[in-house]
Design a protein around this motif. Structure first.
Motif, PDB file in Angstrom:
ATOM      1  N   SER A 138       0.831  -1.210   0.000  1.00 17.62           N
ATOM      2  CA  SER A 138       0.000   0.000   0.000  1.00 17.62           C
ATOM      3  C   SER A 138       0.862   1.256   0.000  1.00 17.62           C
ATOM      4  CB  SER A 138      -0.917   0.019   1.225  1.00 17.62           C
ATOM      5  OG  SER A 138      -1.824  -1.033   1.169  1.00 17.62           O
ATOM      6  N   ARG A 139       1.908   1.265   0.813  1.00 18.91           N
ATOM      7  CA  ARG A 139       2.793   2.423   0.880  1.00 18.91           C
ATOM      8  C   ARG A 139       3.478   2.652  -0.465  1.00 18.91           C
ATOM      9  NH1 ARG A 139       7.906   3.487   1.384  1.00 18.91           N
ATOM     10  NH2 ARG A 139       8.571   1.347   1.637  1.00 18.91           N
ATOM     11  N   LEU A 140       3.949   1.572  -1.079  1.00 15.45           N
ATOM     12  CA  LEU A 140       4.615   1.703  -2.379  1.00 15.45           C
ATOM     13  C   LEU A 140       3.650   2.176  -3.458  1.00 15.45           C
ATOM     14  CD1 LEU A 140       6.928  -1.434  -2.315  1.00 15.45           C
ATOM     15  CD2 LEU A 140       7.627   0.966  -2.193  1.00 15.45           C
TER      16      LEU A 140
ATOM     17  N   LEU B  51       4.095   5.493  -5.683  1.00 13.06           N
ATOM     18  CA  LEU B  51       4.024   5.415  -7.145  1.00 13.06           C
ATOM     19  C   LEU B  51       2.981   6.381  -7.692  1.00 13.06           C
ATOM     20  CD1 LEU B  51       5.127   3.979  -9.632  1.00 13.06           C
ATOM     21  CD2 LEU B  51       3.339   2.264  -9.345  1.00 13.06           C
ATOM     22  N   GLN B  52       1.846   6.461  -7.034  1.00 13.71           N
ATOM     23  CA  GLN B  52       0.812   7.403  -7.469  1.00 13.71           C
ATOM     24  C   GLN B  52       1.310   8.843  -7.338  1.00 13.71           C
ATOM     25  OE1 GLN B  52      -2.614   6.471  -5.092  1.00 13.71           O
ATOM     26  NE2 GLN B  52      -3.332   4.857  -6.487  1.00 13.71           N
ATOM     27  N   LEU B  53       2.007   9.137  -6.247  1.00 14.30           N
ATOM     28  CA  LEU B  53       2.546  10.475  -6.041  1.00 14.30           C
ATOM     29  C   LEU B  53       3.560  10.809  -7.133  1.00 14.30           C
ATOM     30  CD1 LEU B  53       2.636  12.981  -4.216  1.00 14.30           C
ATOM     31  CD2 LEU B  53       4.459  11.857  -2.919  1.00 14.30           C
TER      32      LEU B  53
ATOM     33  N   GLN C 119       1.775  11.451 -10.386  1.00 18.23           N
ATOM     34  CA  GLN C 119       1.177  12.799 -10.380  1.00 18.23           C
ATOM     35  C   GLN C 119       2.240  13.863 -10.645  1.00 18.23           C
ATOM     36  OE1 GLN C 119      -0.762  13.157  -6.592  1.00 18.23           O
ATOM     37  NE2 GLN C 119      -2.609  12.057  -7.250  1.00 18.23           N
ATOM     38  N   LEU C 120       3.400  13.720 -10.005  1.00 15.31           N
ATOM     39  CA  LEU C 120       4.470  14.693 -10.209  1.00 15.31           C
ATOM     40  C   LEU C 120       4.971  14.685 -11.658  1.00 15.31           C
ATOM     41  CD1 LEU C 120       6.561  14.297  -6.925  1.00 15.31           C
ATOM     42  CD2 LEU C 120       5.165  16.255  -7.594  1.00 15.31           C
ATOM     43  N   VAL C 121       5.139  13.500 -12.221  1.00 17.13           N
ATOM     44  CA  VAL C 121       5.573  13.399 -13.620  1.00 17.13           C
ATOM     45  C   VAL C 121       4.532  14.035 -14.527  1.00 17.13           C
ATOM     46  CG1 VAL C 121       5.989  11.757 -15.515  1.00 17.13           C
ATOM     47  CG2 VAL C 121       7.065  11.401 -13.282  1.00 17.13           C
ATOM     48  N   GLN C 122       3.271  13.765 -14.251  1.00 12.13           N
ATOM     49  CA  GLN C 122       2.207  14.347 -15.082  1.00 12.13           C
ATOM     50  C   GLN C 122       2.197  15.869 -14.959  1.00 12.13           C
ATOM     51  OE1 GLN C 122      -1.689  12.922 -14.152  1.00 12.13           O
ATOM     52  NE2 GLN C 122      -2.608  13.741 -15.998  1.00 12.13           N
TER      53      GLN C 122
ATOM     54  N   GLU D  80      10.235   1.129 -11.748  1.00 15.64           N
ATOM     55  CA  GLU D  80       9.412   0.189 -12.512  1.00 15.64           C
ATOM     56  C   GLU D  80       9.794  -1.247 -12.185  1.00 15.64           C
ATOM     57  OE1 GLU D  80      10.018   1.391 -16.552  1.00 15.64           O
ATOM     58  OE2 GLU D  80       8.401   2.875 -16.484  1.00 15.64           O
ATOM     59  N   GLN D  81      11.090  -1.500 -12.007  1.00  6.83           N
ATOM     60  CA  GLN D  81      11.529  -2.838 -11.624  1.00  6.83           C
ATOM     61  C   GLN D  81      10.998  -3.202 -10.240  1.00  6.83           C
ATOM     62  OE1 GLN D  81      15.775  -2.721 -11.981  1.00  6.83           O
ATOM     63  NE2 GLN D  81      15.762  -3.074 -14.206  1.00  6.83           N
ATOM     64  N   GLN D  82      11.061  -2.225  -9.321  1.00  2.45           N
ATOM     65  CA  GLN D  82      10.519  -2.464  -7.985  1.00  2.45           C
ATOM     66  C   GLN D  82       9.025  -2.746  -8.060  1.00  2.45           C
ATOM     67  OE1 GLN D  82      11.509   0.964  -5.630  1.00  2.45           O
ATOM     68  NE2 GLN D  82      13.437   0.071  -4.892  1.00  2.45           N
ATOM     69  N   VAL D  83       8.323  -1.943  -8.878  1.00  2.11           N
ATOM     70  CA  VAL D  83       6.878  -2.136  -9.012  1.00  2.11           C
ATOM     71  C   VAL D  83       6.592  -3.529  -9.574  1.00  2.11           C
ATOM     72  CG1 VAL D  83       4.836  -1.394 -10.306  1.00  2.11           C
ATOM     73  CG2 VAL D  83       6.275   0.296  -9.179  1.00  2.11           C
ATOM     74  N   THR D  84       7.337  -3.939 -10.586  1.00  2.00           N
ATOM     75  CA  THR D  84       7.165  -5.275 -11.166  1.00  2.00           C
ATOM     76  C   THR D  84       7.422  -6.346 -10.118  1.00  2.00           C
ATOM     77  OG1 THR D  84       7.885  -4.436 -13.316  1.00  2.00           O
ATOM     78  CG2 THR D  84       7.903  -6.819 -13.023  1.00  2.00           C
TER      79      THR D  84
END
Length: 182
Positions: free
Chosen positions: A17-19, A23-25, A28-31, A72-76
């Motif tokens: 959940s924290r990750l 990732l969402q934050l 948002q920053l990239v966007q 992205e690797q961490q997310v995967t």
């Protein structure tokens, strides 16, 4: 087994959940950054950064891309772990459901045990009761015989004070001979 895995499962879920929030934050920053860049570039057609600034930005972009690839690797990796944990959770739930059903069945059996015990005990008592009834009949018969024998012995013991001589029948002929004439 389930109690020791539950805190680990909760810890993994909290980490996931924290990750996801991080990732969402970042998304948002990239966007926001891309929108701001687009607005700046579109609003200023003459915007061309000086070459040294452009190289610096490209270096920063490379660093950011590398960081993004790492994320992205961490997310995967975490998604694979989540999938693995979801499978494990599904299996544990199936196991819990099976064990719950088995527990209910065993509880039902335990509740029926006194009834079954009474029934089996009653079945086993039938031959015992028959044997007891037979022994009681035999006891009454033996007791009656004992009383009869006791009565006969009592009658005989009273007759012992008097000599019990055999009785002979008298001949019907003449008088009894005497030894006086000899």
């Amino acid at each position: 087994m389930i109690q020791t895995e539950t805190p680990t499962l909760h810890a993994v879920q909290a980490e996931v959940s924290r990750l996801r929030e991080e990732l969402q934050l970042r998304d948002q920053l990239v966007q926001q950054l891309s929108q701001e860049l687009f607005r700046l570039v579109k609003g200023n057609a003459n915007f061309t950064p000086p070459p040294e600034v452009s190289e610096r930005h490209q270096a920063q972009m490379r660093v950011l891309r590398e960081q993004l690839q790492g994320v992205e690797q961490q997310v995967t990796f975490y998604q694979e772990q989540i999938t693995s944990r979801d499978d494990e959770i599904y299996q544990l739930r199936q196991s819990v459901q099976e064990l719950t059903e088995r527990s209910r069945m065993l509880e039902q059996v335990v509740q029926e045990l006194p009834k079954i015990y009474r029934q089996k005990f009653a079945e086993r008592m039938v031959p015992v009761r028959e044997k007891v009834a037979m022994l009681q009949r035999e006891n009454r018969q033996l007791h009656a015989e004992l009383q009869s024998v006791s009565y006969r012995l009592a009658v005989r013991s009273r007759n012992i004070t008097r000599v019990d001589l055999p009785t002979f029948s008298r001949p019907r002929g003449g008088p009894i001979p005497t030894f006086g004439n000899v």
